[in-house]
Design a protein around this motif. Sequence first.
Motif, PDB file in Angstrom:
ATOM      1  N   ASN A  98      44.034  53.303  -7.918  1.00  0.00           N
ATOM      2  CA  ASN A  98      44.283  51.740  -8.314  1.00  0.00           C
ATOM      3  C   ASN A  98      45.327  51.074  -7.381  1.00  0.00           C
ATOM      4  O   ASN A  98      45.961  51.799  -6.654  1.00  0.00           O
ATOM      5  N   PRO A  99      45.080  49.807  -7.248  1.00  0.00           N
ATOM      6  CA  PRO A  99      46.004  49.009  -6.108  1.00  0.00           C
ATOM      7  C   PRO A  99      47.337  49.158  -6.633  1.00  0.00           C
ATOM      8  O   PRO A  99      48.340  48.913  -5.688  1.00  0.00           O
ATOM      9  N   LEU A 100      47.770  48.945  -8.000  1.00  0.00           N
ATOM     10  CA  LEU A 100      49.251  49.156  -8.438  1.00  0.00           C
ATOM     11  C   LEU A 100      49.209  50.587  -9.336  1.00  0.00           C
ATOM     12  O   LEU A 100      48.493  50.629 -10.211  1.00  0.00           O
ATOM     13  N   MET A 101      50.244  51.238  -9.226  1.00  0.00           N
ATOM     14  CA  MET A 101      50.696  52.329 -10.180  1.00  0.00           C
ATOM     15  C   MET A 101      52.318  52.344 -10.113  1.00  0.00           C
ATOM     16  O   MET A 101      53.091  52.121  -9.228  1.00  0.00           O
ATOM     17  N   ASN A 102      52.879  52.418 -11.489  1.00  0.00           N
ATOM     18  CA  ASN A 102      54.250  52.394 -11.812  1.00  0.00           C
ATOM     19  C   ASN A 102      54.748  51.172 -11.158  1.00  0.00           C
ATOM     20  O   ASN A 102      56.037  51.321 -10.520  1.00  0.00           O
ATOM     21  N   GLY A 103      54.177  49.860 -10.753  1.00  0.00           N
ATOM     22  CA  GLY A 103      54.831  48.812 -10.187  1.00  0.00           C
ATOM     23  C   GLY A 103      55.076  48.734  -8.869  1.00  0.00           C
ATOM     24  O   GLY A 103      55.594  48.101  -8.332  1.00  0.00           O
ATOM     25  N   ILE A 104      54.165  49.943  -8.295  1.00  0.00           N
ATOM     26  CA  ILE A 104      54.223  50.081  -6.628  1.00  0.00           C
ATOM     27  C   ILE A 104      52.763  49.682  -6.204  1.00  0.00           C
ATOM     28  O   ILE A 104      51.695  50.420  -6.898  1.00  0.00           O
ATOM     29  N   ARG A 105      52.733  48.906  -5.263  1.00  0.00           N
ATOM     30  CA  ARG A 105      51.573  48.556  -4.547  1.00  0.00           C
ATOM     31  C   ARG A 105      51.154  49.732  -3.932  1.00  0.00           C
ATOM     32  O   ARG A 105      51.782  50.581  -2.958  1.00  0.00           O
ATOM     33  N   THR A 106      49.833  50.422  -4.015  1.00  0.00           N
ATOM     34  CA  THR A 106      49.289  51.726  -3.444  1.00  0.00           C
ATOM     35  C   THR A 106      48.783  51.416  -1.958  1.00  0.00           C
ATOM     36  O   THR A 106      47.439  50.852  -1.711  1.00  0.00           O
ATOM     37  N   ASP A 107      49.551  51.652  -0.781  1.00  0.00           N
ATOM     38  CA  ASP A 107      49.138  51.598   0.412  1.00  0.00           C
ATOM     39  C   ASP A 107      48.592  52.722   1.095  1.00  0.00           C
ATOM     40  O   ASP A 107      47.429  52.803   1.736  1.00  0.00           O
ATOM     41  N   VAL A 108      49.133  53.893   0.698  1.00  0.00           N
ATOM     42  CA  VAL A 108      48.726  55.252   1.389  1.00  0.00           C
ATOM     43  C   VAL A 108      49.081  56.305   0.245  1.00  0.00           C
ATOM     44  O   VAL A 108      49.828  56.300  -0.349  1.00  0.00           O
ATOM     45  N   SER A 109      47.783  56.762   0.387  1.00  0.00           N
ATOM     46  CA  SER A 109      47.646  58.005  -0.361  1.00  0.00           C
ATOM     47  C   SER A 109      47.728  59.333   0.065  1.00  0.00           C
ATOM     48  O   SER A 109      47.427  59.498   1.382  1.00  0.00           O
ATOM     49  N   PHE A 110      48.466  60.340  -0.497  1.00  0.00           N
ATOM     50  CA  PHE A 110      48.337  61.630   0.087  1.00  0.00           C
ATOM     51  C   PHE A 110      48.299  62.678  -0.918  1.00  0.00           C
ATOM     52  O   PHE A 110      48.373  62.417  -2.232  1.00  0.00           O
ATOM     53  N   THR A 111      47.455  63.795  -0.289  1.00  0.00           N
ATOM     54  CA  THR A 111      47.567  65.123  -1.270  1.00  0.00           C
ATOM     55  C   THR A 111      48.237  66.137  -0.393  1.00  0.00           C
ATOM     56  O   THR A 111      48.038  66.530   0.790  1.00  0.00           O
ATOM     57  N   LEU A 112      49.264  66.963  -1.191  1.00  0.00           N
ATOM     58  CA  LEU A 112      49.615  68.043  -0.470  1.00  0.00           C
ATOM     59  C   LEU A 112      49.202  69.269  -0.977  1.00  0.00           C
ATOM     60  O   LEU A 112      49.191  69.398  -2.460  1.00  0.00           O
ATOM     61  N   PHE A 113      48.700  70.075  -0.358  1.00  0.00           N
ATOM     62  CA  PHE A 113      48.047  71.392  -0.748  1.00  0.00           C
ATOM     63  C   PHE A 113      49.053  72.298  -1.293  1.00  0.00           C
ATOM     64  O   PHE A 113      49.677  72.569  -0.370  1.00  0.00           O
ATOM     65  N   LEU A 114      48.867  72.974  -2.382  1.00  0.00           N
ATOM     66  CA  LEU A 114      49.498  73.942  -2.736  1.00  0.00           C
ATOM     67  C   LEU A 114      49.291  75.549  -2.970  1.00  0.00           C
ATOM     68  O   LEU A 114      49.833  76.476  -3.063  1.00  0.00           O
ATOM     69  N   ALA A 115      47.824  75.476  -2.925  1.00  0.00           N
ATOM     70  CA  ALA A 115      47.067  76.722  -2.990  1.00  0.00           C
ATOM     71  C   ALA A 115      46.608  77.118  -1.779  1.00  0.00           C
ATOM     72  O   ALA A 115      46.140  76.394  -0.841  1.00  0.00           O
ATOM     73  N   ASP A 116      46.646  78.552  -1.442  1.00  0.00           N
ATOM     74  CA  ASP A 116      45.948  79.050   0.108  1.00  0.00           C
ATOM     75  C   ASP A 116      44.675  78.816  -0.126  1.00  0.00           C
ATOM     76  O   ASP A 116      43.872  79.149  -1.342  1.00  0.00           O
ATOM     77  N   PRO A 117      43.919  78.033   1.027  1.00  0.00           N
ATOM     78  CA  PRO A 117      42.435  77.792   0.846  1.00  0.00           C
ATOM     79  C   PRO A 117      41.892  78.987   0.844  1.00  0.00           C
ATOM     80  O   PRO A 117      40.424  78.970   0.327  1.00  0.00           O
ATOM     81  N   GLU A 118      42.151  80.373   1.191  1.00  0.00           N
ATOM     82  CA  GLU A 118      41.253  81.662   0.889  1.00  0.00           C
ATOM     83  C   GLU A 118      40.953  82.182  -0.542  1.00  0.00           C
ATOM     84  O   GLU A 118      40.601  82.763  -0.837  1.00  0.00           O
ATOM     85  N   THR A 119      42.137  81.496  -1.256  1.00  0.00           N
ATOM     86  CA  THR A 119      41.933  81.939  -2.671  1.00  0.00           C
ATOM     87  C   THR A 119      41.060  81.005  -3.627  1.00  0.00           C
ATOM     88  O   THR A 119      40.922  80.984  -4.823  1.00  0.00           O
TER      89      THR A 119
END
Length: 219
Positions: A98-119
């Motif tokens: 979505n272009p707007l979320m919680n009143g904030i324009r979304t310019d940059v999306s990011f994903t922080l990985f929390l699970a070890d990839p081998e799992t």
Amino acid sequence: MLITIADVLVPADLEEVRGMLGSMRFEDGRATAGWSARLVKDNEQAREGAALTLLREKVSAAILGHEVFALAARPKALTPLTFARYGAGREYGPHVDNPLMNGIRTDVSFTLFLADPETYDGGELVIESVSGEEEVKLPAGHLVAYDSTSLHRVAPVTRGERMVAVGWAQSYVRDSARRELLFDLETAKRNLFARSGKTPEFDLLAKSSANLFRMWAEV
């Protein structure tokens, strides 16, 4: 601009985050999706509450405090983070954020990985561009940031559980190409300083970088 950033969460913080998530309740992720994304979204998200608020504050501080993220995204504000999990058979089909979320324009999306990839198997973040698809699956504690204008999806998980924190930044510099140019100039400036110190050439780069940021910044 797509960039991967290592060690946004150090191992001790990562274990604390996992422990906090282990005690939380999760609910259907479709509740926060747009009307069309809801058709292709199949995950679970941590339920709202005091514990989630504390977790968001902790992880957001780590993201905003990471120098590379700050230089790549030039963040003015972050949306509240979403903590999502994907068990076997779950996925998130093609969508654009979505272009707007919680009143904030979304310019940059990011994903922080929390699970070890081998799992877990599958669960790659697949980002579309004019040159094709790029699959991203990073070690736990690492982050990928990319333009929010991109079509992307999460491939089906076939074994184990994918756990991530996702969020969006409004940037002081709206245009992606300008953000990339500023990042390249800053990288060149710092490399020159590390090699030769504060030279006249360094000063010119510093001047140009600062003045371009001043020219393009939206406050």
